[in-house]
Design an enzyme around this catalytic site. Structure first.
Site, PDB file in Angstrom:
ATOM      1  N   ASP A  17      40.001  40.115  34.613  1.00 17.97           N
ATOM      2  CA  ASP A  17      41.370  40.429  35.026  1.00 17.97           C
ATOM      3  C   ASP A  17      41.896  41.549  34.126  1.00 17.97           C
ATOM      4  OD1 ASP A  17      43.818  40.340  36.237  1.00 17.97           O
ATOM      5  OD2 ASP A  17      44.393  38.370  35.454  1.00 17.97           O
ATOM      6  N   ASP A 111      42.641  44.719  40.631  1.00 14.90           N
ATOM      7  CA  ASP A 111      42.526  44.538  39.177  1.00 14.90           C
ATOM      8  C   ASP A 111      41.863  43.242  38.748  1.00 14.90           C
ATOM      9  OD1 ASP A 111      44.595  42.934  40.054  1.00 14.90           O
ATOM     10  OD2 ASP A 111      45.890  43.324  38.345  1.00 14.90           O
ATOM     11  N   GLU A 112      41.260  42.494  39.656  1.00 16.98           N
ATOM     12  CA  GLU A 112      40.566  41.285  39.237  1.00 16.98           C
ATOM     13  C   GLU A 112      39.442  40.933  40.192  1.00 16.98           C
ATOM     14  OE1 GLU A 112      42.698  37.525  39.478  1.00 16.98           O
ATOM     15  OE2 GLU A 112      44.242  38.462  40.719  1.00 16.98           O
TER      16      GLU A 112
END
Length: 363
Positions: A17, A111-112
């Site tokens: 993350d 983003d993860e």
């Protein structure tokens, strides 16, 4: 999967993350913003914070917060317009790093992502070392910090990635997994939104321990197809696989508001972070949606849905925003206050000519 003695070996799942991703990219690219409280988003009356730097978070500013509220909490807050093309390009750099270690990559957003590193391309035995290497590579290539969670299933890996943020990692082992979940408030469970948490509280379920006391039959009765998942989680059991090329049937997000809404503007404002969340999932996975559904739940718990289907997948987030506004306008003024709004995208598909890098790398 078994070892030489025939015993089942636990999987090794890493959840990576990025830390304050959009805001960190802006601070990386503009030295004048470093060390300052910034919010990515619009500062206008209807603006919403898409991401907040850690300096801004100290003041209580967070994503999905109305910009006017954020400015009130942090008068020095600097608003930066989002640059989704840049975030997408950086996200692709990160995806390519993941692919050096495993083809089993399941993105959740830009983003993860989940990575299954049980059998990895580097032949590394220790998942914590893989996570350390990946985070160092991300820092080297992008200049950005990432956090990671390592465990034997997706739920616990996701929960672990929050434990030592920012720029840290944590492990939840098979031995301490069940105890960790038992102590966790259900509102912090990944996959339990405000509406589900509220329903659980009404049923006397506040923590993993009280969830564990409920029978499978009880959970299926009250939560339908999610019942078996909620039965397994407090026991540290989550059999979901990391699926690199999965195209979901739909992707949705919803929010229950602390005060009922009676006018269009606050409702449209409250929908913006939900729009951005579902759009980011589609962007990260290279898929498009043809059907948009707006969910409205009133103060008396009655709910309605309104949908629109278009001939081809929506090309830009602006098109989704326009459709949501069109669906929302006839709802107001409502007969009763609105307590919950949701956005769901369905008829999801990948373009026939898609050359999404993560698909090629996963072969």
């Amino acid at each position: 999967m078994t070892n030489d003695e025939g015993h089942e070996r636990p999987r090794k799942i890493v959840h990576v993350d990025m830390d304050a991703f959009y805001a960190s990219v802006e601070q990386r690219d503009n030295p004048e913003l470093r060390g300052k409280p910034i919010a990515v988003g619009g500062s206008a009356a209807r603006g919403v914070v898409a991401a907040a730097s850690y300096e801004a978070r100290k003041f209580g500013v967070h994503s999905a917060m109305p910009s006017v509220t954020a400015k009130r909490k942090c008068p020095e807050l600097i608003f930066v317009p989002p640059r989704f093309d840049v975030y997408k390009a950086v996200s692709q750099q990160i995806r390519e790093i993941f692919a050096e270690y495993t083809p089993l990559i399941e993105p959740l957003s830009l983003d993860e992502a989940y990575l299954d590193v049980t059998h990895n391309l580097k032949g590394m035995e220790i998942a914590t070392e893989i996570a350390l290497e990946i985070r160092a590579r991300i820092k080297e290539v992008t200049g950005l910090n990432a956090s990671a969670g390592i465990s034997y299933n997706k739920f616990l890996a996701k929960m672990a990635s929050d434990l030592n943020k920012p720029n840290g990692q944590a492990v939840i082992t098979p031995k301490n997994g069940p105890a960790f979940v038992e102590a966790l408030p259900v509102k912090k469970f990944h996959g339990v939104g405000p509406a589900t948490a509220e329903r659980m509280h009404r049923l006397g379920i506040d923590t993993g321990a009280s969830l564990k006391e409920k029978s499978l039959e009880f959970l299926v009765e009250h939560f339908g197809k999610s019942g078996p998942y909620f039965y397994g989680i407090p026991r540290g059991i989550d059999e979901r696989q990391v699926k690199p090329n999965r195209v979901r049937k739909s992707v949705g997000a919803e929010d229950t508001f602390s005060q009922d809404l009676h006018t269009f503007e606050p409702a449209r404002e409250g929908l913006q972070p939900l729009i951005e969340k579902v759009w980011a999932y589609c962007e990260a996975n290279g898929i498009g949606a043809k059907t948009v559904t707006l969910k409205v739940k009133y103060a008396d718990f009655n709910q309605i849905t309104r949908s629109k289907t278009v001939p081809a997948p929506l090309p830009a987030i602006a098109d989704l925003e326009e459709i949501i506004s069109l669906l929302l306008v006839p709802i107001f003024p409502p007969r009763k206050g609105v307590r919950l709004l949701g956005v769901t995208l369905s008829s999801l598909e990948r373009p026939a000519t898609s050359t999404e890098p993560q698909l090629r790398l996963a072969l």
